[in-house]
Enzyme design. Sequence first.
Site, PDB file in Angstrom:
ATOM      1  N   ASP A 117     -13.550   4.519   9.827  1.00  0.00           N
ATOM      2  CA  ASP A 117     -13.941   4.433   8.417  1.00  0.00           C
ATOM      3  C   ASP A 117     -14.411   3.002   8.177  1.00  0.00           C
ATOM      4  O   ASP A 117     -14.049   2.357   7.203  1.00  0.00           O
ATOM      5  CB  ASP A 117     -12.748   4.785   7.510  1.00  0.00           C
ATOM      6  CG  ASP A 117     -13.202   5.200   6.112  1.00  0.00           C
ATOM      7  OD1 ASP A 117     -14.408   5.468   5.929  1.00  0.00           O
ATOM      8  OD2 ASP A 117     -12.353   5.245   5.208  1.00  0.00           O
ATOM      9  N   LYS A 122       0.849  -1.197   0.000  1.00  0.00           N
ATOM     10  CA  LYS A 122       0.000   0.000   0.000  1.00  0.00           C
ATOM     11  C   LYS A 122       0.879   1.240   0.000  1.00  0.00           C
ATOM     12  O   LYS A 122       1.677   1.442   0.914  1.00  0.00           O
ATOM     13  CB  LYS A 122      -0.913  -0.010   1.233  1.00  0.00           C
ATOM     14  CG  LYS A 122      -1.791   1.233   1.357  1.00  0.00           C
ATOM     15  CD  LYS A 122      -2.888   1.029   2.392  1.00  0.00           C
ATOM     16  CE  LYS A 122      -3.735   2.286   2.571  1.00  0.00           C
ATOM     17  NZ  LYS A 122      -4.857   2.099   3.501  1.00  0.00           N
TER      18      LYS A 122
HETATM   19  P1  ADP Z   1      -7.634   3.584   1.207  1.00  0.00           P
HETATM   20  O1  ADP Z   1      -7.067   4.067   2.501  1.00  0.00           O
HETATM   21  O2  ADP Z   1      -7.096   4.376   0.074  1.00  0.00           O
HETATM   22  O3  ADP Z   1      -9.115   3.436   1.224  1.00  0.00           O
HETATM   23  P2  ADP Z   1      -7.455   0.681   1.525  1.00  0.00           P
HETATM   24  O4  ADP Z   1      -6.478   0.182   2.515  1.00  0.00           O
HETATM   25  O5  ADP Z   1      -8.878   0.689   1.930  1.00  0.00           O
HETATM   26  O6  ADP Z   1      -7.000   2.116   0.995  1.00  0.00           O
HETATM   27  O7  ADP Z   1      -7.267  -0.186   0.203  1.00  0.00           O
HETATM   28  C1  ADP Z   1      -7.974   0.107  -0.992  1.00  0.00           C
HETATM   29  C2  ADP Z   1      -8.443  -1.182  -1.640  1.00  0.00           C
HETATM   30  O8  ADP Z   1      -7.318  -2.020  -1.953  1.00  0.00           O
HETATM   31  C3  ADP Z   1      -9.318  -2.030  -0.722  1.00  0.00           C
HETATM   32  O9  ADP Z   1     -10.675  -1.683  -0.826  1.00  0.00           O
HETATM   33  C4  ADP Z   1      -9.055  -3.425  -1.222  1.00  0.00           C
HETATM   34  O10 ADP Z   1      -9.868  -3.693  -2.336  1.00  0.00           O
HETATM   35  C5  ADP Z   1      -7.609  -3.377  -1.678  1.00  0.00           C
HETATM   36  N1  ADP Z   1      -6.718  -3.864  -0.610  1.00  0.00           N
HETATM   37  C6  ADP Z   1      -6.139  -3.141   0.376  1.00  0.00           C
HETATM   38  N2  ADP Z   1      -5.366  -3.890   1.180  1.00  0.00           N
HETATM   39  C7  ADP Z   1      -5.432  -5.145   0.690  1.00  0.00           C
HETATM   40  C8  ADP Z   1      -4.843  -6.401   1.080  1.00  0.00           C
HETATM   41  N3  ADP Z   1      -4.032  -6.512   2.134  1.00  0.00           N
HETATM   42  N4  ADP Z   1      -5.157  -7.490   0.337  1.00  0.00           N
HETATM   43  C9  ADP Z   1      -5.972  -7.393  -0.731  1.00  0.00           C
HETATM   44  N5  ADP Z   1      -6.545  -6.258  -1.150  1.00  0.00           N
HETATM   45  C10 ADP Z   1      -6.296  -5.131  -0.452  1.00  0.00           C
HETATM   46 MG    MG Z   2     -10.268   2.105   2.281  1.00  0.00          MG
END
Ligand code: ADP
Ligand code: MG
Length: 393
Positions: free
Chosen positions: A226, A121
Amino acid sequence: MKLDVDALRYLSKEDFRVLTAVEMGMRNHEIVPAELVERIAGLKHGGTYKVLRNLLKHRLVHHDSSKYDGYRLTYLGYDFLAIKALVNRGVFSSVGRQIGVGKESDIFEVASEDGTILAMKLHRLGRVSFRAVKSKRDYLLHRRSYNWLFLSRLAALKEFAFMKALGEHEFPVPRAVDCNRHCVIMSLVQGYPLVQVKQLQNPNEVFERIIGLIVRLAEHGLIHCDFNEFNIMIDDEEKVTIIDFPQMVSVSHRNAQMYFDRDTDCIFKFFNKRFHLSFHRDKEGCDDSDSNFEEDGRPSFWSIEKSAGFLDKELAASGFTRKDQDEIEMLLHFDRNSNGSSPTVRVTFYPSHASSALTWLFDSAPSATFPSADPEDRKLRHFDRTQEPELAG
Ligand code: ADP
Ligand code: MG
């Protein structure tokens, strides 16, 4: 945003040295004077300028000559620094496709040498929120440290610390693997965000489990803030995983009750709308002293807060100063509140099946971590002793 990591393979030690110099200069300058970059990088025979041209060509830095001849990192430049540092540490060695894009992040698959697929991320604070805050909170403009680089790094640090602590307390969260700059590496969650799920075998059970998690978090002293169908992943067995932690707050936060109720509300509304669950507590079944729930069946924050644990305090001690916490909180919550309860830009999800083409970043095994014993490198290290970044290169 496309993350083209091809160029990473062709960047030299000098390229990373100059890129790192720009990063260091950005601690005190929004646009780093070229002269300062040169001084920090310390390459001989005006080599820095040549390297800067190369970095510019690859869009790793941005040139700005409106006030003076200067440079700043682009997101891509910052990405490269974090990726290189993590590759050097042996955390992963190739980058795959994008699996998600959030309001404030981009998520990619990465793979380690042994083929384990992880999630990376990259925090992008400032993509949306920075502008919103900047226009309204003037006093922040005067803060030197207040820039997207700093905030994205802070968000990543916070997310990593929370994910790790929650995992240790057996909350269903991704495994926190490592963190560098604005980049968090975690295990890849199998499954889909709840928002994409149209049918559940046991919607009641899933709902109870999710509400149970909100309550248990609060019992540990924390509120997600959130907690909604975008940040809950669910797999084929209907197992739930919570993600996305930079905005979490303590139950002692002044707006804790509001955040708690908002998280709960989101889940009630979503399950009602999507799975047609209706909620009313069976009055006959519960005795009047059961003050853990409101009349409408929602958990009562007030009764949980009284007996909340101390995870919030443990975390406060784990690398965030109170000031860091306040700043990031203000930024994240301010933006969310100004748009109602939910973010404006929503997550796009690329369903994850077998991993597709991975781009190998380096041909050989990860090299030793820069800086080396080379006296030139040491010069760079001593530039700022208070907050030394892990140098890539
Ligand atoms: P933001 O803070 O920008 O909302 P998120 O952490 O919610 O970011 O991640 C955005 C999207 O990426 C999630 O809705 C999910 O679909 C995907 N995602 C995030 N972390 C993971 C993970 N560890 N494994 C698989 N998909 C992930
Ligand atoms: Mg998110």
